[in-house]
Motif scaffolding. Sequence first.
Motif: not given
Length: 202
Positions: A108-110, A147-149, A158-159, A191-193
């Motif tokens: 989890n990068v975030f 993926i940014l959540i 989370a990312t 949401d995610y991108t």
Amino acid sequence: MKKIMIAIVCVTVALTLSGCNWFSNEAGKFKSALKGREAIIQTYDEDSNIIDRIEGKSIDIGANKSFEIKDSSGETVSKSGVMSLTVGGKTMMHVGSSLILAEKGLTNVFEEYAKTNDITSHDRSVPFVNRMVNGVKNLTTGQKLLILIRSQTGKPLATFAGKDVSYFTTDIDKSTGFIIDGKYLFVYRCDYTVYDLALLDK
């Protein structure tokens, strides 16, 4: 000309059906793939605070079919938003708040970024995602997609980053399954991108 059109239609139908089968197969494999594997389940409130964290092995996840809405002919018109989970033989149900299930081995990068940076910074000169990518270059170098959540109110949760990222539908309403470099990620009511990292390096 007519034969060409028929051939095009046949190929299109075949591709569509194979795509549907792929999604169905991946959703089925997702449920069986987690058996014997370790994963972390976390739920979040609207402010991205972690409500609970469950770590376990041999996880089974699926929709509670009791909450599906069917028409008079028995066809499902609305998928269940209530999930049933089994972790190491112990059961739980969940509905409502954001939930992320990540197979062990996914970083989890975030969370790593938040350990060393002020995530409430209001410096808008550099967008938040770009700041995070630059702040954890050691985790994102060599990766292709990110993926940014976010929570249902738009706050980062989370990312995850990877070289090979694919996604599939699940039988649970408002959820998406991902495969990141061979490991499974399940996202519910978030949401995610998904970004090409090359976009964020500029």
